[in-house]
Design a protein around this motif. Structure first.
Motif, PDB file in Angstrom:
ATOM      1  N   SER A   1      53.996  64.249  21.943  1.00  0.00           N
ATOM      2  CA  SER A   1      53.938  63.876  23.358  1.00  0.00           C
ATOM      3  C   SER A   1      53.433  65.028  24.226  1.00  0.00           C
ATOM      4  O   SER A   1      53.602  65.005  25.438  1.00  0.00           O
TER       5      SER A   1
ATOM      6  N   PRO B   1      69.066  65.895  35.023  1.00  0.00           N
ATOM      7  CA  PRO B   1      67.814  66.651  35.075  1.00  0.00           C
ATOM      8  C   PRO B   1      66.702  65.864  34.379  1.00  0.00           C
ATOM      9  O   PRO B   1      66.951  65.118  33.436  1.00  0.00           O
TER      10      PRO B   1
ATOM     11  N   SER C   1      62.668  70.727  21.121  1.00  0.00           N
ATOM     12  CA  SER C   1      61.670  69.870  20.486  1.00  0.00           C
ATOM     13  C   SER C   1      60.877  70.588  19.402  1.00  0.00           C
ATOM     14  O   SER C   1      60.678  71.802  19.446  1.00  0.00           O
TER      15      SER C   1
ATOM     16  N   ASN D   1      61.377  70.080  26.588  1.00  0.00           N
ATOM     17  CA  ASN D   1      61.280  70.709  25.265  1.00  0.00           C
ATOM     18  C   ASN D   1      62.463  71.648  25.028  1.00  0.00           C
ATOM     19  O   ASN D   1      63.046  71.679  23.944  1.00  0.00           O
TER      20      ASN D   1
ATOM     21  N   GLY E   1      62.404  66.139  33.128  1.00  0.00           N
ATOM     22  CA  GLY E   1      61.114  66.804  33.039  1.00  0.00           C
ATOM     23  C   GLY E   1      60.052  65.753  33.269  1.00  0.00           C
ATOM     24  O   GLY E   1      59.808  65.319  34.391  1.00  0.00           O
ATOM     25  N   SER E   2      59.454  65.255  32.164  1.00  0.00           N
ATOM     26  CA  SER E   2      58.421  64.225  32.276  1.00  0.00           C
ATOM     27  C   SER E   2      58.920  62.839  31.879  1.00  0.00           C
ATOM     28  O   SER E   2      58.149  61.888  31.879  1.00  0.00           O
ATOM     29  N   GLY E   3      60.163  62.753  31.474  1.00  0.00           N
ATOM     30  CA  GLY E   3      60.702  61.429  31.131  1.00  0.00           C
ATOM     31  C   GLY E   3      60.168  60.845  29.835  1.00  0.00           C
ATOM     32  O   GLY E   3      60.069  59.638  29.692  1.00  0.00           O
ATOM     33  N   THR E   4      59.821  61.699  28.855  1.00  0.00           N
ATOM     34  CA  THR E   4      59.341  61.165  27.576  1.00  0.00           C
ATOM     35  C   THR E   4      60.419  61.170  26.489  1.00  0.00           C
ATOM     36  O   THR E   4      60.128  60.917  25.324  1.00  0.00           O
ATOM     37  N   SER E   5      61.652  61.460  26.881  1.00  0.00           N
ATOM     38  CA  SER E   5      62.724  61.487  25.878  1.00  0.00           C
ATOM     39  C   SER E   5      62.813  60.144  25.165  1.00  0.00           C
ATOM     40  O   SER E   5      62.775  59.094  25.795  1.00  0.00           O
TER      41      SER E   5
HETATM   42  C1  LIG Z   1      54.982  59.122  21.962  1.00  0.00           C
HETATM   43  C2  LIG Z   1      56.040  60.168  21.869  1.00  0.00           C
HETATM   44  C3  LIG Z   1      55.945  61.133  20.884  1.00  0.00           C
HETATM   45  C4  LIG Z   1      56.912  62.119  20.781  1.00  0.00           C
HETATM   46  N1  LIG Z   1      56.781  63.072  19.810  1.00  0.00           N
HETATM   47  C5  LIG Z   1      57.699  64.047  19.712  1.00  0.00           C
HETATM   48  C6  LIG Z   1      57.566  65.063  18.704  1.00  0.00           C
HETATM   49  O1  LIG Z   1      56.617  65.102  17.937  1.00  0.00           O
HETATM   50  N2  LIG Z   1      58.544  66.006  18.627  1.00  0.00           N
HETATM   51  C7  LIG Z   1      59.603  66.018  19.474  1.00  0.00           C
HETATM   52  O2  LIG Z   1      60.449  66.892  19.350  1.00  0.00           O
HETATM   53  N3  LIG Z   1      59.754  65.078  20.447  1.00  0.00           N
HETATM   54  C8  LIG Z   1      58.826  64.097  20.587  1.00  0.00           C
HETATM   55  N4  LIG Z   1      58.982  63.142  21.559  1.00  0.00           N
HETATM   56  C9  LIG Z   1      60.175  63.154  22.435  1.00  0.00           C
HETATM   57  C10 LIG Z   1      60.007  63.861  23.791  1.00  0.00           C
HETATM   58  O3  LIG Z   1      58.654  63.950  24.148  1.00  0.00           O
HETATM   59  C11 LIG Z   1      60.637  65.252  23.782  1.00  0.00           C
HETATM   60  O4  LIG Z   1      62.036  65.119  23.664  1.00  0.00           O
HETATM   61  C12 LIG Z   1      60.308  66.081  25.035  1.00  0.00           C
HETATM   62  O5  LIG Z   1      60.729  67.409  24.880  1.00  0.00           O
HETATM   63  C13 LIG Z   1      60.911  65.540  26.311  1.00  0.00           C
HETATM   64  O6  LIG Z   1      60.345  66.251  27.386  1.00  0.00           O
HETATM   65  P1  LIG Z   1      60.324  65.647  28.854  1.00  0.00           P
HETATM   66  O7  LIG Z   1      59.801  66.704  29.749  1.00  0.00           O
HETATM   67  O8  LIG Z   1      59.638  64.365  28.873  1.00  0.00           O
HETATM   68  O9  LIG Z   1      61.885  65.505  29.107  1.00  0.00           O
HETATM   69  P2  LIG Z   1      62.694  64.310  29.747  1.00  0.00           P
HETATM   70  O10 LIG Z   1      62.500  63.073  28.957  1.00  0.00           O
HETATM   71  O11 LIG Z   1      62.437  64.250  31.176  1.00  0.00           O
HETATM   72  O12 LIG Z   1      64.169  64.853  29.501  1.00  0.00           O
HETATM   73  C14 LIG Z   1      64.641  65.113  28.211  1.00  0.00           C
HETATM   74  C15 LIG Z   1      65.996  65.806  28.304  1.00  0.00           C
HETATM   75  O13 LIG Z   1      65.834  67.050  28.933  1.00  0.00           O
HETATM   76  C16 LIG Z   1      66.702  67.186  30.039  1.00  0.00           C
HETATM   77  N5  LIG Z   1      65.992  67.990  31.026  1.00  0.00           N
HETATM   78  C17 LIG Z   1      64.814  67.707  31.608  1.00  0.00           C
HETATM   79  N6  LIG Z   1      64.464  68.670  32.462  1.00  0.00           N
HETATM   80  C18 LIG Z   1      65.434  69.601  32.426  1.00  0.00           C
HETATM   81  C19 LIG Z   1      65.636  70.831  33.089  1.00  0.00           C
HETATM   82  N7  LIG Z   1      64.787  71.312  33.983  1.00  0.00           N
HETATM   83  N8  LIG Z   1      66.748  71.539  32.807  1.00  0.00           N
HETATM   84  C20 LIG Z   1      67.634  71.076  31.918  1.00  0.00           C
HETATM   85  N9  LIG Z   1      67.492  69.917  31.269  1.00  0.00           N
HETATM   86  C21 LIG Z   1      66.402  69.182  31.504  1.00  0.00           C
HETATM   87  C22 LIG Z   1      66.955  65.770  30.464  1.00  0.00           C
HETATM   88  O14 LIG Z   1      68.162  65.653  31.182  1.00  0.00           O
HETATM   89  C23 LIG Z   1      67.000  65.060  29.139  1.00  0.00           C
HETATM   90  O15 LIG Z   1      68.258  65.182  28.559  1.00  0.00           O
HETATM   91  C24 LIG Z   1      58.012  62.137  21.687  1.00  0.00           C
HETATM   92  C25 LIG Z   1      58.090  61.170  22.685  1.00  0.00           C
HETATM   93  C26 LIG Z   1      57.128  60.199  22.794  1.00  0.00           C
HETATM   94  C27 LIG Z   1      57.251  59.193  23.885  1.00  0.00           C
END
Ligand SMILES: Cc1cc2nc3c(=O)[nH]c(=O)nc-3n(C[C@H](O)[C@H](O)[C@H](O)COP(=O)(O)OP(=O)(O)OC[C@H]3O[C@@H](n4cnc5c(N)ncnc54)[C@H](O)[C@@H]3O)c2cc1C
Lengths: 478, 366
Positions: free
Chosen positions: A146, A80, A160, A155, A82-86
Motif C-alpha cells: 500500500s 489517530p 508494517s 507504518n 494516517g491514510s486509513g489503509t489499515s
Molecule cells: C491494498 C493494501 C495492501 C497492503 N499491503 C500491506 C503490506 O504489504 N504490508 C503491511 O504491513 N501492510 C499492508 N497493508 C496495511 C496498511 O497499509 C498498513 O497497516 C499501513 O501501515 C497503514 O498506514 P495508514 O497510514 O494507512 O494508517 P491508518 O490506516 O490510518 O492507521 C493504522 C493504525 O495506525 C494508527 N495511527 C495512524 N496515525 C497515527 C499517528 N500519527 N500516531 C499514532 N498512531 C497512528 C491508527 O490509529 C491505526 O491504529 C495494506 C493495505 C492495503 C489496503
C-alpha cells in the motif's frame, strides 16, 4: 464486531467539544459536517463503518498537542489516523470519538546522506519518503504494497512490513526515533538520529502499538543506499508442498534473496484473468528477487536455479530485461485487486514457521471446503507471513459471519503450529477478540500496563487490540 | 544466592522475595553498582528448539553463548548481531549467557548491516516483579501481535524482570569475508572513508577505526565479495585481508580489544557518525588523551568506545551536548542507562513501577 456503547454524555456535549477545538485551532483544521466526517467512517477493513463525532487535521506537532489537550480535558476518545489503509480496522472510529488525522503533516524536515537518515513529518506517505532521497541513490526499505497511499504514521503504529523485509527488516528495524504527543498533550521525543539511547527501549514498544500510546508526529528513519540492480525469477511447481520445500532449501543454503513471494492456484487463476501477467497455470509459483550488480545477481541466481532444479519445477523464468521483470511482478502486485474482482474478500495475515508451510496450506484447503468459501493464498514465503484471502459475498446474509469464522479458524491454526495472529497488518478491531488464543491473561495484562503508563485514562484508540472484556475496567466501561 | 531450576521455581522465588534481587546470568556484563541478593539464572539452561531451515533458535536464558555458538557453527550458522565478549574490557570472568546478551542488547560490528540484538530477538519469556510469567513475541520472523515487549526487555538490564527464554533469528555464515584496511589517514579522513563506504551500494557489514587504521568488511558469496572489494578499492585503496585474518580484526573490534587492560573508566558513546571525531577530540583534549591509544570507533563512527581517567563525566556530557548518548560501563558511578529527557525518564520510571511495583529488581541503576 462489538464496539463499546458510545458515551451518551460525550455525544450530548458534541457542540461544546467542537466549539472548543475550533476556538483553539485554525478553522480549516476541524471538521464536523456529517457529510465530511463520513469520509473517515472506515479504513480498508470496510465491512465496519461508523462516522466519528468530529475530525481534526492539524498541521504541526503543537496543533496536535492542542487538540489532544482539549480532548483529554473533556474525556473524549481519540482515534489517530494516517491514510486509513489499515486492513485491521485500526483507524476505525467510534461515534463518540475525535479522529485525529496527520495527513496534512507531510514535510521532509531534513535528509542527511552522510549519516544515512531522513527526518519527516509522520503524515508523509511511505513511497514519497523514498521519493525524497532516491535522486541521491538512497531508499527507505520497508515497502508495504500500500506504499503509494499509506503514511509513515500508520507504518510505525502497525510496524508494517513489505515484500523486501526478508532482507531489510520491517519498520521497527528501520526506525531511529519519533516525536510523539501523549494523550494529555505532552510532547515526547524518543530516540533520535544517533540510534541507541541507552535506556529502556521505549521506541521499540511505541512501534507497533497501534496508535494507543501516543500520536506520532515526526520520525527519523534509516535510509539505505540503493543496490546496483535487482532481478526476479518466476519458478512454477505442480505442488504447494514442493514449492515450500524449495523455499526452505534456499534459505538453508544461506542465500538471502530480498523477496520470496508465493502464490497458489486459486490466486494465480484470479490474477491471470485480471492482469494477464502470463503466469503458468500451476499449483504454486514463487517469485524470487535478488539484488546486486549483474555478476552478483548471476552468481545468486545460478545457485537458486540449481536448488530449484532438484525440485523439478515446471517452469523457471529469469527476467531477461526490465519489461519482463515488471511482468513477473505484475501478477503478484495485482493479486489483491484481482481477488477483489471476484467478490468481497477478507485478507488474513498470520505468520507460521516456514517448516509448517505445506501442512498449513493443506489444512487451509480443507477448512475452505468445509466452510464452502474459496481461499486464495499469496504471501511472503521467506518469512512465513501468510496472506490467505477469503472470498465471500457481502450481500449474502450470513456470509460475512461465515467468512470471519473461517478466518478465525485459520488464525488459530497459525498459532497452533507455533506462529502468530498477525505478521504485519496489526490486531486493530479485526483480531482483537482472538488475542486470548495467543496470549495468557498475564501476557495481556503486561501489555495493558504499558498503555496504563502512556495513556492512564485509556482515551487513545481504546477499543482496539485488547478484547473488550479484558480492557473494560480500564476503559471505565462497567 | 537463589538458583532456580525452572521457570516455576523462579516465579516462586520472586513472588516470595521480600528484599531486592539482582538477576544474574554469567555476570560478564553486569554493572558494578547494581545491588540485591543474587538471583542466578544459569539453572535455566538449554536449547528448546533449533530449526536451521527456518533460521530460528529458542533457548533458555541461562544458556552459555559458547554452547550456542558451537551448536550454530555445526550447521554453518551464527548469531548475526555478533555479540561482544566484554570480559576483557570490563575485567570480568565468568561465562556469557544469552540472557545477559539480550538484557544488555549486546551488539557487535555487524549492527550496521543486520541490526542489533534487539532486531534478532523474536520473542521472550520473563518473570516480572509481581511474579507473573509473561510471554511476548514468538518464534516467527514477522510478528506484530500485541505490543512489542520483546524490545522493551532487550537492553533493559533486568530492571523490569528476569528473562527465562529468548527466541532468536540466526543467519548463515557467508562463504567469504574480506577486510579493507586503510592506513595513514587522519581521524577525520579515516571516518569519512567509513561513511562513504556505508553510503555505497556494496553492502558493508563492518566499518570501524582503531589504532589509526580504518577497517571495512564485506561478506557474502565469493564472487560477490571479490567484485565489491574491487569496486571499493577504486574509491579508497587499501590492503585486503581475507578469511581468518579478517575475522581476527573484527573479533578485536567487537570485544574492544584495543582498550583491554586499561586503567581508568570505560565509556561508550552513541553519536552521529559525522560528529564522532569532533566529540572525541574535545573529550580527549581535556585529558591529554590520544585517539590512537584511547578510542575505538565502530558502526562507521556511530559507536565510540573510550578509555578515560576517572571523573570525565562532565567533559563527556559537555562534548556530546545532547547530540547523542553516553554511558560509563566501568568506573565509579558506572550505569548502563544514560541520562534522558524528563519526559522519557518519567515514562521509564512509570514502566519500572508497573512491572516491578515492589522494587525487587536491579535497584540503583534506573
Ligand atoms: C491494498 C493494501 C495492501 C497492503 N499491503 C500491506 C503490506 O504489504 N504490508 C503491511 O504491513 N501492510 C499492508 N497493508 C496495511 C496498511 O497499509 C498498513 O497497516 C499501513 O501501515 C497503514 O498506514 P495508514 O497510514 O494507512 O494508517 P491508518 O490506516 O490510518 O492507521 C493504522 C493504525 O495506525 C494508527 N495511527 C495512524 N496515525 C497515527 C499517528 N500519527 N500516531 C499514532 N498512531 C497512528 C491508527 O490509529 C491505526 O491504529 C495494506 C493495505 C492495503 C489496503
Amino acid at each position: 464486531m462489538e464496539m463499546p456503547r458510545p458515551s451518551s454524555m460525550i455525544l450530548s456535549r458534541r457542540a461544546q467539544i467542537v466549539a472548543q477545538l475550533r476556538a483553539a485551532l485554525p478553522k480549516s483544521c476541524v471538521i464536523d459536517d456529517p457529510l465530511e466526517t463520513r469520509v473517515y467512517e472506515c479504513d480498508a477493513l470496510s465491512a465496519y463503518r461508523c462516522a466519528p463525532l468530529a475530525v481534526v487535521l492539524p498541521r504541526s506537532t503543537a496543533e496536535v498537542a492542542t487538540a489532544l489537550r482539549i480532548c483529554h480535558a473533556l474525556g473524549v476518545p481519540v482515534v489517530p489516523r494516517g491514510s486509513g489503509t489499515s486492513l485491521a480496522g485500526g483507524a476505525m472510529p467510534s461515534a463518540d470519538c475525535v479522529v485525529l488525522g496527520v495527513a496534512r503533516m507531510n514535510a521532509v524536515l531534513s535528509a542527511d546522506y552522510d549519516n544515512r537518515f531522513i527526518h519527516v513529518q509522520s503524515g508523509r506517505t511511505n513511497l514519497s519518503v523514498t521519493g525524497a532521497v532516491e535522486a541521491r541513490g538512497f531508499f527507505y526499505a520497508p515497502d508495504p504494497s500500500s506504499q503509494l497511499a499509506c503514511a509513515i504514521a500508520g507504518n510505525i503504529a502497525m510496524n508494517s512490513g513489505g515484500a523486501h523485509c526478508l532482507k531489510y527488516g520491517v519498520t521497527t528495524n528501520n526506525l531511529l526515533g519519533v516525536t510523539m504527543v501523549k494523550m494529555d498533550g505532552t510532547v515526547v521525543t524518543i530516540g533520535g538520529p544517533w540510534g541507541d539511547g541507552y535506556g529502556l527501549d521505549l521506541l521499540g514498544v511505541v512501534c507497533g502499538s497501534e496508535g494507543q500510546l501516543g500520536v506520532v508526529t515526526e520520525a527519523w528513519l534509516r535510509i539505505l543506499p540503493k543496490p546496483e540492480g535487482a532481478r526476479p525469477v518466476l519458478v512454477a511447481f505442480n505442488s504447494s508442498e514442493v514449492a515450500g520445500a524449495c523455499v526452505a532449501d534456499i534459505i538453508r543454503a544461506g542465500i538471502l534473496p530480498v523477496a520470496i513471494e508465493f502464490m497458489d492456484r486459486p490466486c494465480i487463476r484470479a490474477t491471470e484473468a485480471f492482469a494477464h501477467a502470463g503466469y503458468p497455470d500451476c499449483e504454486a509459483l514463487l517469485i524470487i528477487e535478488v539484488e546486486g550488480s549483474a555478476p552478483e545477481i548471476d552468481e545468486q541466481l545460478s545457485r537458486i536455479r540449481a536448488i530449484a532444479a532438484r525440485h523439478n519445477p515446471i517452469e523457471f523464468t529469469e527476467a531477461a530485461d526490465e519489461a519482463q521483470a515488471k511482468r513477473i511482478w505484475l501478477g503478484r502486485k495485482s493479486a489483491f485487486g484481482a481477488m477483489g474482482q471476484m467478490g468481497d474478500y477478507m485478507c488474513l495475515d498470520g505468520t507460521i514457521p516456514v517448516s509448517q508451510l505445506s501442512y498449513v496450506l493443506r489444512r487451509i484447503g480443507e477448512l475452505s471446503a468445509e466452510y464452502g468459501l474459496n481461499v486464495g493464498n499469496v504471501f511472503h514465503a521467506g518469512d512465513g507471513n501468510m496472506h490467505p484471502l477469503i472470498l465471500y459475498n457481502a450481500n449474502k446474509d450470513g456470509d460475512l459471519a461465515k467468512c470471519e469464522a473461517l478466518g478465525a479458524e485459520i488464525l488459530k491454526l497459525c498459532v497452533q503450529v507455533g506462529g502468530c495472529l498477525s505478521g504485519e497488518h496489526g490486531i486493530g478491531l479485526e483480531k482483537r477478540d482472538l488475542m486470548p488464543v495467543q496470549f495468557t491473561p498475564a501476557d495481556l495484562e503486561a501489555q495493558m500496563r504499558v498503555k496504563d503508563v502512556f495513556d492512564p485514562s485509556w482515551l487513545l484508540n481504546p477499543a482496539k487490540v485488547f478484547p473488550l472484556a479484558a480492557s473494560a475496567a480500564r476503559r471505565g466501561d462497567t | 544466592m537463589i538458583l532456580p531450576r525452572s521457570e516455576g521455581e523462579l516465579v516462586e522465588a520472586i513472588a516470595s522475595a521480600t528484599s531486592p534481587l539482582l538477576v544474574k546470568g554469567g555476570g560478564t556484563r553486569m554493572i558494578a553498582n547494581a545491588q540485591g541478593e543474587v538471583l542466578d539464572i544459569t539453572g535455566l539452561s538449554g536449547i528448546k528448539l533449533y530449526e536451521p531451515a527456518a533460521l530460528t533458535l529458542v533457548v533458555q536464558a541461562g544458556t552459555p553463548l559458547a554452547q550456542i555458538n558451537t551448536l550454530l557453527a555445526d550447521e554453518r550458522q551464527r548469531l548475526g548481531f555478533e555479540p561482544p565478549d566484554l570480559r576483557g574490557l570490563l575485567g570480568r570472568d565468568g561465562v556469557s549467557t544469552i540472557g545477559g546478551i539480550a538484557a544488555s542488547n549486546a551488539s557487535g560490528p555487524r549492527r550496521v548491516q543486520g541490526g542489533a540484538a534487539r532486531d534478532a530477538m523474536l520473542g521472550v519469556r520473563f518473570v516480572d516483579g509481581r511474579g507473573a510469567a509473561i510471554s511476548s513475541g514468538g518464534r516467527v520472523m514477522k510478528n506484530v501481535t500485541g505490543y512489542d515487549l520483546v524490545k522493551l526487555m532487550a537492553g533493559s538490564f533486568g530492571v523490569l524482570g528476569a528473562l527465562t527464554e529468548v527466541s532468536l533469528k540466526v543467519q548463515s555464515i557467508p562463504e567469504a569475508e574480506v577486510t579493507l584496511v586503510l592506513d595513514g589517514l587522519s581521524d577525520d579522513a579515516g571516518l569519512a572513508a567509513l561513511r562513504r563506504a556505508l553510503g555505497s551500494p556494496y553492502d558493508i557489514s563492518g566499518a570501524a577505526r582503531a589504532g589509526g587504521r580504518s577497517y571495512i568488511r564485506l561478506e557474502g558469496m565469493a564472487g560477490s565479495v571479490a567484485y565489491r572489494a574491487e569496486r571499493l578499492r577504486a574509491q579508497c585503496d587499501g590492503a585486503v585481508l581475507e578469511g581468518a585474518q579478517s575475522a581476527a580484526i573484527w573479533a578485536g573490534i567487537r570485544d574492544v580489544a584495543p582498550l583491554h587492560g586499561r586503567a581508568g573508566d570505560i565509556w561508550r558513546l552513541s553519536v552521529l557518525p559525522t560528529d564522532a571525531a569532533g566529540i572525541v577530540a574535545a573529550i580527549l583534549a581535556a585529558f591529554g588523551g590520544d585517539t590512537l591509544r584511547d578510542a575505538v570507533y565502530d558502526w562507521g563512527g556511530g559507536l565510540v568506545w573510550l578509555a578515560l581517567p576517572a571523573g570525565a563525566d562532565d567533559a563527556v556530557r559537555a562534548a556530546i551536548n545532547g547530540r547523542g548518548a553516553a554511558v560509563k560501563l566501568r568506573g565509579a558511578g558506572a550505569a548502563p542507562f544514560a541520562p534522558q529527557s524528563d519526559q522519557v525518564s518519567a515514562l521509564s520510571a512509570a514502566l519500572k513501577a508497573q512491572f516491578d511495583p515492589h522494587g525487587r529488581f536491579a535497584q540503583g541503576i534506573i
